[in-house]
Design a protein around this motif. Structure first.
Motif, PDB file in Angstrom:
ATOM      1  N   PRO A   1      12.114  27.680  16.441  1.00 12.39           N
ATOM      2  CA  PRO A   1      11.423  26.487  16.984  1.00 12.39           C
ATOM      3  C   PRO A   1      12.364  25.496  17.663  1.00 12.39           C
ATOM      4  O   PRO A   1      12.025  24.935  18.706  1.00 12.39           O
ATOM      5  CB  PRO A   1      10.775  25.880  15.750  1.00 12.39           C
ATOM      6  N   ILE A   2      13.547  25.300  17.081  1.00 14.03           N
ATOM      7  CA  ILE A   2      14.438  24.312  17.681  1.00 14.03           C
ATOM      8  C   ILE A   2      14.905  24.791  19.049  1.00 14.03           C
ATOM      9  O   ILE A   2      14.914  24.034  20.028  1.00 14.03           O
ATOM     10  CB  ILE A   2      15.636  24.054  16.746  1.00 14.03           C
TER      11      ILE A   2
ATOM     12  N   LEU B   1      11.908  24.467  21.401  1.00  8.76           N
ATOM     13  CA  LEU B   1      11.571  23.104  21.865  1.00  8.76           C
ATOM     14  C   LEU B   1      12.650  22.552  22.780  1.00  8.76           C
ATOM     15  O   LEU B   1      12.366  21.820  23.728  1.00  8.76           O
ATOM     16  CB  LEU B   1      11.300  22.181  20.661  1.00  8.76           C
ATOM     17  N   LEU B   2      13.924  22.886  22.505  1.00 11.37           N
ATOM     18  CA  LEU B   2      14.984  22.410  23.392  1.00 11.37           C
ATOM     19  C   LEU B   2      14.881  23.087  24.753  1.00 11.37           C
ATOM     20  O   LEU B   2      15.092  22.445  25.793  1.00 11.37           O
ATOM     21  CB  LEU B   2      16.347  22.705  22.755  1.00 11.37           C
TER      22      LEU B   2
ATOM     23  N   ALA C   1      11.998  21.409  26.449  1.00 11.10           N
ATOM     24  CA  ALA C   1      12.348  20.055  26.881  1.00 11.10           C
ATOM     25  C   ALA C   1      13.210  20.097  28.128  1.00 11.10           C
ATOM     26  O   ALA C   1      13.023  19.308  29.072  1.00 11.10           O
ATOM     27  CB  ALA C   1      13.070  19.312  25.746  1.00 11.10           C
TER      28      ALA C   1
ATOM     29  N   LEU D   1      11.943  18.500  31.602  1.00 14.04           N
ATOM     30  CA  LEU D   1      12.654  17.388  32.243  1.00 14.04           C
ATOM     31  C   LEU D   1      13.144  17.770  33.629  1.00 14.04           C
ATOM     32  O   LEU D   1      13.104  16.947  34.559  1.00 14.04           O
ATOM     33  CB  LEU D   1      13.835  16.963  31.353  1.00 14.04           C
TER      34      LEU D   1
ATOM     35  N   GLY E   1       8.239  17.150  30.162  1.00 17.19           N
ATOM     36  CA  GLY E   1       9.201  17.402  29.094  1.00 17.19           C
ATOM     37  C   GLY E   1       8.527  17.388  27.734  1.00 17.19           C
ATOM     38  O   GLY E   1       8.746  18.265  26.902  1.00 17.19           O
ATOM     39  N   ILE E   2       7.694  16.387  27.505  1.00 18.58           N
ATOM     40  CA  ILE E   2       7.014  16.301  26.202  1.00 18.58           C
ATOM     41  C   ILE E   2       6.085  17.494  26.003  1.00 18.58           C
ATOM     42  O   ILE E   2       6.064  18.130  24.947  1.00 18.58           O
ATOM     43  CB  ILE E   2       6.238  14.971  26.100  1.00 18.58           C
TER      44      ILE E   2
ATOM     45  N   THR F   1       7.990  20.705  25.563  1.00 19.33           N
ATOM     46  CA  THR F   1       8.668  20.703  24.266  1.00 19.33           C
ATOM     47  C   THR F   1       7.723  21.212  23.180  1.00 19.33           C
ATOM     48  O   THR F   1       8.093  22.054  22.348  1.00 19.33           O
ATOM     49  CB  THR F   1       9.139  19.287  23.923  1.00 19.33           C
ATOM     50  N   LEU F   2       6.506  20.709  23.233  1.00 17.81           N
ATOM     51  CA  LEU F   2       5.525  21.163  22.243  1.00 17.81           C
ATOM     52  C   LEU F   2       5.174  22.635  22.455  1.00 17.81           C
ATOM     53  O   LEU F   2       5.005  23.386  21.491  1.00 17.81           O
ATOM     54  CB  LEU F   2       4.255  20.289  22.340  1.00 17.81           C
TER      55      LEU F   2
ATOM     56  N   TYR G   1       7.947  24.732  21.138  1.00 13.31           N
ATOM     57  CA  TYR G   1       7.966  24.672  19.665  1.00 13.31           C
ATOM     58  C   TYR G   1       6.872  25.562  19.084  1.00 13.31           C
ATOM     59  O   TYR G   1       7.119  26.368  18.174  1.00 13.31           O
ATOM     60  CB  TYR G   1       7.782  23.230  19.207  1.00 13.31           C
TER      61      TYR G   1
ATOM     62  N   ASN H   1      13.057  21.890  11.699  1.00 13.85           N
ATOM     63  CA  ASN H   1      12.389  22.147  12.987  1.00 13.85           C
ATOM     64  C   ASN H   1      11.479  20.976  13.384  1.00 13.85           C
ATOM     65  O   ASN H   1      11.491  20.508  14.526  1.00 13.85           O
ATOM     66  CB  ASN H   1      11.569  23.431  12.884  1.00 13.85           C
TER      67      ASN H   1
ATOM     68  N   VAL I   1      13.543  17.919  14.346  1.00 12.34           N
ATOM     69  CA  VAL I   1      14.110  18.001  15.698  1.00 12.34           C
ATOM     70  C   VAL I   1      13.025  17.805  16.738  1.00 12.34           C
ATOM     71  O   VAL I   1      13.223  17.136  17.763  1.00 12.34           O
ATOM     72  CB  VAL I   1      14.817  19.370  15.870  1.00 12.34           C
ATOM     73  N   LEU I   2      11.872  18.391  16.454  1.00 10.58           N
ATOM     74  CA  LEU I   2      10.760  18.209  17.392  1.00 10.58           C
ATOM     75  C   LEU I   2      10.414  16.740  17.556  1.00 10.58           C
ATOM     76  O   LEU I   2      10.256  16.243  18.686  1.00 10.58           O
ATOM     77  CB  LEU I   2       9.530  18.979  16.882  1.00 10.58           C
TER      78      LEU I   2
ATOM     79  N   ILE J   1      10.763  14.645  20.988  1.00 11.76           N
ATOM     80  CA  ILE J   1       9.569  13.998  21.554  1.00 11.76           C
ATOM     81  C   ILE J   1       9.777  12.498  21.642  1.00 11.76           C
ATOM     82  O   ILE J   1       9.440  11.850  22.654  1.00 11.76           O
ATOM     83  CB  ILE J   1       8.328  14.328  20.693  1.00 11.76           C
TER      84      ILE J   1
ATOM     85  N   GLN K   1      12.050  11.532  24.493  1.00 12.54           N
ATOM     86  CA  GLN K   1      11.384  11.608  25.803  1.00 12.54           C
ATOM     87  C   GLN K   1      10.357  10.485  25.967  1.00 12.54           C
ATOM     88  O   GLN K   1      10.158   9.987  27.085  1.00 12.54           O
ATOM     89  CB  GLN K   1      10.713  12.972  25.937  1.00 12.54           C
TER      90      GLN K   1
END
Lengths: 177, 429
Positions: free
Chosen positions: A67-68, A71-72, A75, A79, A95-96, A99-100, A103, B10, B13-14, B18, B21
């Motif tokens: 997940p990390i 999400l990175l 993101a 962006l 980006g938001i 990111t989701l 993830y 996790n 970090v999320l 978020i 941003q």
């Protein structure tokens, strides 16, 4: 064991199924997707609805199964997409959302066998719909923009993107180490 | 904490990514009022909390403060209520004083205008009898008040002094059954006797059924009782109906309508005029023209200065002329020939040195035209002449006129009931 339970991965299987990519691939593929999103619709307007950065984000999230990392990755792609979008578009919206998406894609890949093309099709459709809907929500909630959300059109475009996602994922699978 | 972060790494970090941003987004975006979104978010996030804190503070600390304030308010409220009660009593007292001053002023004005000599007095008590209507006033024999004196107010008569003591007097009110006074009506000057009934109204007795008294007509004292001077208001007739022998007339006394507190005792009364009745109620009486003579000739014209307005006058004049033609003096000797035509008969030759007994005095013509009243003309007769007959019933017509029907009555001084009082100034009621 039925077919569904067969698709559920055990902890050992999950750790053993983590795919790695070369750093150049991790940089160039998203960059190519973003450039495609920026320049190709200028020549082929009907390709404007093809969300390649999203599909790339989903793919890397599914393949990394972290997940990390997902999400990175999302993101970063988001962006970058924000930076190349219109000047009046603030940084962070894509980006938001991505990111989701990264993830959740990585989280789902830890539970399911995402190598199946049908699942990839479904996930492609789901994340496209989620991306569009969540972007619309953020635009209204954070920016106060009155943009329209057409569920039927989003549904059709989701199917098209999902149809594109399956061969794209197969193509990207070739880039695995 | 570290374990918690490792377990939910996790998700942590999320949230961090978020959040970062979002901050980036908020730093870039400006609202419609050109305010950065981060500031809008900050204010939007803080103000509800501040509102909640304010509500909590108001509902807790504010309630406590209100409680302590209310404790003081309760005491203050009690003080204000006491003050309000005191001010109400003071206000009522001042109103009473003002009314008293008004009555005193009215008494003083009445005292200065009435020709009678009066002295002001205050009612200090009531009588003890069950049916008696009498009061006590603070003026007695020491102030010149004597038994039988009239007691009045500017609105009318109140009663008469029943007994006089050194410092007080007992006044019999006009509503007492034993009270009586002579009264006269305003329009037709009908005389009667005012009597108390023990109630709020009084009765006027001894008025013939043939007399005319209207409802609403005012009555005044007639001065015949030698207690009340003539011309003082008594009251207004409210009930007028014929009785067996006399009319039943009830009047509402005008002197005690506004309550009795201060009165005037008439030490020396002076008769006054009866006020004129309203002009619309005055009537003039005119006499019908005389009937024609039996011989078919027209009646003698009623010229100004003629006094032959009736058949009797003309018959008397005819006999007078017949007597002159025959040289006969009525009342002496035998009667003459009354069938003689006086116009054809000539008087006998007068004896020298003896004047004729039938010569009209003053050199006036002997015809029947002198002093006659114009039959239909309402003009006044000649000076010094007056109608020699009274109108018969049914021959008089009533024509409204502005002329008052009632004759003027000039004030006549009456005999003072008591010795002249030098201190006519009113006491301070």
């Amino acid at each position: 064991m039925n077919e569904f339970s067969d698709r559920l991965l055990t902890e050992v299987q999950r750790k053993t199924r983590i795919f790695k990519f070369r750093p150049l691939t991790i940089v160039l593929v998203p960059l190519a997707a973003i450039l495609f999103q920026v320049y190709v619709p200028h020549f082929f307007p009907y390709l404007r609805y093809l969300e390649l950065p999203l599909l790339v984000t989903v793919y890397f999230g599914l393949m990394r199964r972290q997940p990390i990392a997902g999400l990175l990755f999302g993101a970063g792609i988001g962006l970058a997409q924000d930076s190349l979008s219109a000047a009046n578009q603030p940084l962070g919206m894509f980006g938001i959302v991505k990111t989701l998406v990264g993830y959740f894609a990585a989280s789902i890949s830890m539970r399911f066998d995402v190598d199946n093309p049908l699942i990839q099709f479904v996930l492609g459709f789901f994340f496209f719909f989620f991306h569009q809907f969540f972007y619309w929500v953020l635009s209204r909630a954070l920016l106060g923009q009155q943009i329209d959300f057409d569920p039927q059109q989003t549904f059709v475009l989701g199917l098209l993107n999902a149809a594109v996602a399956v061969p794209l994922f197969m193509l990207l699978d070739k880039m695995k180490e | 904490m570290e374990l918690l972060l490792n377990r939910y790494r996790n998700l942590t970090v999320l949230l961090v990514v978020i959040g970062a941003q979002l901050l980036l987004l908020a730093y870039q975006v400006k609202s419609n009022q050109d305010v950065r979104l981060v500031r809008v978010w900050a204010v939007t996030a803080v103000t509800p909390l501040a509102r909640i804190l304010e509500v909590v503070r108001r509902n807790t600390i504010g309630v406590a403060e209100d409680y302590f304030d209310l404790v003081n308010v309760r005491d203050e409220n009690n003080q204000v209520k006491k003050e309000l009660g005191r001010l109400k009593m003071e206000n009522q007292f001042l109103k009473t004083e003002l009314q008293t001053a008004d009555r005193a002023q009215a008494l003083q004005v009445f005292q200065s205008r009435t020709p009678s000599r009066t002295i002001a007095a205050r009612i200090i008590g009531n009588g003890t009898g069950t049916n008696s209507k009498d009061v006590l006033i603070d003026r007695g024999s020491g102030s010149g008040v004597r038994r039988g004196m009239a007691v009045v107010t500017p609105d009318g008569i109140v009663g008469k002094v029943l007994a006089s003591y050194p410092t007080a007097s007992q006044v019999l009110l006009i509503t007492d059954p034993s009270f009586a006074a002579g009264v006269i009506s305003e329009k037709n000057h009908i005389h009667g006797t005012l009597k108390g009934t023990g109630q709020s109204k009084c009765k006027i007795d001894y008025v013939q059924n043939e007399e005319r008294v209207d409802v609403g007509e005012a009555f005044y004292t007639s001065g015949e009782d030698r207690v009340f001077p003539k011309g003082l208001p008594v009251g207004t007739a409210t009930v007028v109906r014929p009785g067996q022998t006399f009319k039943e007339i009830y009047v509402v006394p005008s002197g005690s309508q506004n309550g009795l507190e201060e009165v005037l005792v008439v030490l020396e009364g002076v008769h006054q005029d009866i006020p004129d009745a309203p002009a619309a109620a005055s009537n003039d009486i005119y006499i019908m023209p005389p009937p024609k003579a039996k011989d078919g000739t027209a009646a003698a014209p009623d010229l100004p200065g003629s006094n032959l307005s009736t058949d009797a006058d003309r018959l008397r004049e005819r006999y007078k002329r017949i007597g002159e033609a025959q040289g006969h003096a009525f009342g002496e000797g035998r009667p003459g020939n009354f069938n003689l035509n006086p116009d054809e008969a000539k008087p006998p030759a007068a004896v020298p040195g003896q004047p004729s007994r039938s010569q009209p005095s003053g050199g006036q013509p002997s015809g029947g035209h002198q002093g006659a009243v114009s039959p239909l003309s309402p003009s006044t007769p000649a000076a010094g002449a007056r109608p020699s007959i009274t109108p018969k019933p049914g021959t008089a017509i009533v024509v409204p006129s502005d002329k008052p029907a009632s004759p003027k009555i000039t004030p006549k001084p009456v005999k003072p009931v008591t010795a002249p009082e030098s201190t006519a100034s009113p006491s301070n009621p």
